[in-house]
Design a protein around this motif. Sequence first.
Motif, PDB file in Angstrom:
ATOM      1  N   SER A  76      -0.038   0.650  -8.246  1.00  0.00           N
ATOM      2  CA  SER A  76      -0.868   0.998  -7.103  1.00  0.00           C
ATOM      3  C   SER A  76      -2.204   1.561  -7.578  1.00  0.00           C
ATOM      4  CB  SER A  76      -0.153   2.026  -6.219  1.00  0.00           C
ATOM      5  OG  SER A  76      -0.903   2.301  -5.064  1.00  0.00           O
ATOM      6  N   VAL A  77      -3.291   1.183  -6.892  1.00  0.00           N
ATOM      7  CA  VAL A  77      -4.638   1.671  -7.186  1.00  0.00           C
ATOM      8  C   VAL A  77      -5.281   2.100  -5.874  1.00  0.00           C
ATOM      9  CG1 VAL A  77      -6.916   1.095  -8.114  1.00  0.00           C
ATOM     10  CG2 VAL A  77      -4.862   0.124  -9.157  1.00  0.00           C
ATOM     11  N   GLY A  78      -5.980   3.248  -5.887  1.00  0.00           N
ATOM     12  CA  GLY A  78      -6.610   3.692  -4.656  1.00  0.00           C
ATOM     13  C   GLY A  78      -7.339   5.016  -4.801  1.00  0.00           C
ATOM     14  N   TYR A  79      -7.540   5.684  -3.673  1.00  0.00           N
ATOM     15  CA  TYR A  79      -8.303   6.936  -3.614  1.00  0.00           C
ATOM     16  C   TYR A  79      -7.382   8.116  -3.906  1.00  0.00           C
ATOM     17  CZ  TYR A  79     -10.389  11.038  -1.369  1.00  0.00           C
ATOM     18  OH  TYR A  79     -10.843  12.302  -1.096  1.00  0.00           O
ATOM     19  N   ALA A  80      -7.910   9.090  -4.660  1.00  0.00           N
ATOM     20  CA  ALA A  80      -7.148  10.288  -4.996  1.00  0.00           C
ATOM     21  C   ALA A  80      -7.993  11.522  -4.733  1.00  0.00           C
ATOM     22  CB  ALA A  80      -6.706  10.263  -6.459  1.00  0.00           C
ATOM     23  N   SER A  81      -7.376  12.520  -4.160  1.00  0.00           N
ATOM     24  CA  SER A  81      -7.993  13.833  -4.004  1.00  0.00           C
ATOM     25  C   SER A  81      -7.178  14.802  -4.840  1.00  0.00           C
ATOM     26  CB  SER A  81      -7.992  14.250  -2.528  1.00  0.00           C
ATOM     27  OG  SER A  81      -8.559  15.546  -2.383  1.00  0.00           O
ATOM     28  N   PHE A  95      -3.300  14.139  -3.775  1.00  0.00           N
ATOM     29  CA  PHE A  95      -3.042  13.301  -2.605  1.00  0.00           C
ATOM     30  C   PHE A  95      -3.569  11.914  -2.930  1.00  0.00           C
ATOM     31  CE2 PHE A  95      -4.517  11.369   1.354  1.00  0.00           C
ATOM     32  CZ  PHE A  95      -3.375  11.424   2.124  1.00  0.00           C
ATOM     33  N   ASN A  96      -2.667  10.929  -2.989  1.00  0.00           N
ATOM     34  CA  ASN A  96      -3.038   9.582  -3.410  1.00  0.00           C
ATOM     35  C   ASN A  96      -2.830   8.587  -2.271  1.00  0.00           C
ATOM     36  OD1 ASN A  96      -3.465  10.598  -6.018  1.00  0.00           O
ATOM     37  ND2 ASN A  96      -1.356  10.178  -6.622  1.00  0.00           N
ATOM     38  N   LEU A  97      -3.856   7.830  -1.985  1.00  0.00           N
ATOM     39  CA  LEU A  97      -3.791   6.779  -0.974  1.00  0.00           C
ATOM     40  C   LEU A  97      -4.049   5.444  -1.670  1.00  0.00           C
ATOM     41  CD1 LEU A  97      -3.542   5.896   1.983  1.00  0.00           C
ATOM     42  CD2 LEU A  97      -6.010   6.290   2.221  1.00  0.00           C
ATOM     43  N   PRO A 109       0.849  -1.195   0.000  1.00  0.00           N
ATOM     44  CA  PRO A 109       0.000   0.000   0.000  1.00  0.00           C
ATOM     45  C   PRO A 109       0.882   1.241   0.000  1.00  0.00           C
ATOM     46  CG  PRO A 109       0.027  -1.035   2.163  1.00  0.00           C
ATOM     47  CD  PRO A 109       0.751  -1.967   1.231  1.00  0.00           C
ATOM     48  N   SER A 110       0.328   2.360  -0.441  1.00  0.00           N
ATOM     49  CA  SER A 110       1.191   3.523  -0.638  1.00  0.00           C
ATOM     50  C   SER A 110       0.501   4.807  -0.221  1.00  0.00           C
ATOM     51  CB  SER A 110       1.609   3.631  -2.116  1.00  0.00           C
ATOM     52  OG  SER A 110       0.476   3.789  -2.946  1.00  0.00           O
ATOM     53  N   LEU A 111       1.337   5.802   0.026  1.00  0.00           N
ATOM     54  CA  LEU A 111       0.879   7.156   0.334  1.00  0.00           C
ATOM     55  C   LEU A 111       1.762   8.108  -0.455  1.00  0.00           C
ATOM     56  CD1 LEU A 111      -0.986   8.958   2.106  1.00  0.00           C
ATOM     57  CD2 LEU A 111       0.847   8.984   3.806  1.00  0.00           C
ATOM     58  N   GLU A 112       1.131   9.024  -1.215  1.00  0.00           N
ATOM     59  CA  GLU A 112       1.892   9.907  -2.094  1.00  0.00           C
ATOM     60  C   GLU A 112       1.267  11.291  -2.129  1.00  0.00           C
ATOM     61  OE1 GLU A 112       3.747   9.872  -6.633  1.00  0.00           O
ATOM     62  OE2 GLU A 112       1.878   8.789  -6.203  1.00  0.00           O
TER      63      GLU A 112
END
Length: 432
Positions: free
Chosen positions: A350-355, A327-329, A273-276
């Motif tokens: 990576s796939v996830g939520y983005a603001s 902001f990508n989670l 999992p990632s935080l960017e």
Amino acid sequence: MKKTILFCLSVFLFPITLLSQNVVNISFDTTAVKYSKANKDQIIPIKLKIDSIVVDTLDNYLISIEVDKANSTLSNSEYDFFYRKTQLSKLNEEETTYLTLKKDTLPDRDRKIILDIKFYKNDTSRKIAEIANIGICKKLTITVAPLVEPELKGYEYLAYIGTNFDLVDGIQAKDLFFAANIFSSPERTKKKKVGFYLSLYGNRAISQVDSSLILDRVIAIDSLTENSFRVVREKRTVRSSQSTDNLGAYISPLIKLKCLNTPSSELKLYYSPSLEFVYRRTRGSIGDFVGTPKLDSITVTGNINDFPERIQRLPEPRSFSLNEYSFNLGAVGLFLNLENKRISVRVHGSVGYASNYFASFDRGLDNPPSLRNESDVFFTGRAWITEPTSGITLQAEVTNSLINSRPFFVATLSKAIDFKNLGSIFSPITSR
């Protein structure tokens, strides 16, 4: 008996012969040395050993150390050497002079500098004196090898300096790319279960060019009769372009998947999992007209004053600069790693939520772009390929959103450097 007498006479007369022939025993401390070029000047000591000097008058003779230019293969511009002729009477038991090997980072083959010991008459300083030198090392050969870049000691702590490739403008290096990656695999931790990957980077995405917008405008309305008029329309293709500079920070834990990893395999797969966070500065232009305009005229029956459209002027091209943030989670991610002595390959998806806080051009050509904040689903894929001997690294990246599609493509060519050697990049500054 006769042979014994002749031998004794030769032993007795040999020193007298030497005295009459001006004999010295002066030599270098070795016959050959080897140095490698460096990214700074090197000072090389040249030593002379004086064991004995037997000449008629010491003050009448000079000694010199000279470069044998006929047999030396290193260019004169790549070193500095000068030895002032010295009287034999002023020599010490050991003399030291210096040769400066200038800095150089260009690839080359081995080159040589050959030094000779020569003697001159004191009255002219040009005429070579007839002195017999019985020294063992009368010539010194200095071999100069090309600069050897150190191989990467590992792939864990690397900095990257290079350029971006913008394929829209042709295959050419453009703009600065930099990154710093820290990779700590789970296998290096105490429990061998969880590691992490950290990346700080700055790059430029491949330019986006759009020529799909068509400007349709009225350029003339001419009255023909009281009840008819002619309308002339023009159609032009409008091109807009934009380029984006990215500055980001990325961190991802690496969780070992036991079912897919074996201790003997060089290929490792981790759940990551990632935080960017990404700051983007987008620059572009809109309103550049391309191609030949197309004209069309129609005859309209009716009153010219009742026609709803009016003559439209050609809008001026505009440029813009906008700041954007993402902001990508990443909740779902995989990290694939292959490392050995020949290559390092890292692939991360990576796939996830983005603001996203981004620019929008949905209000038309005549209005400036607007900024809006929306939630979305993102996908990011990255690949790094590094060769350890040269440090050459190819990197590619693609990022896109599901709802509001805004693809970003990045391609870079860089050189990987161990963190301990990072200061060499700034050597012109740190050496002051």
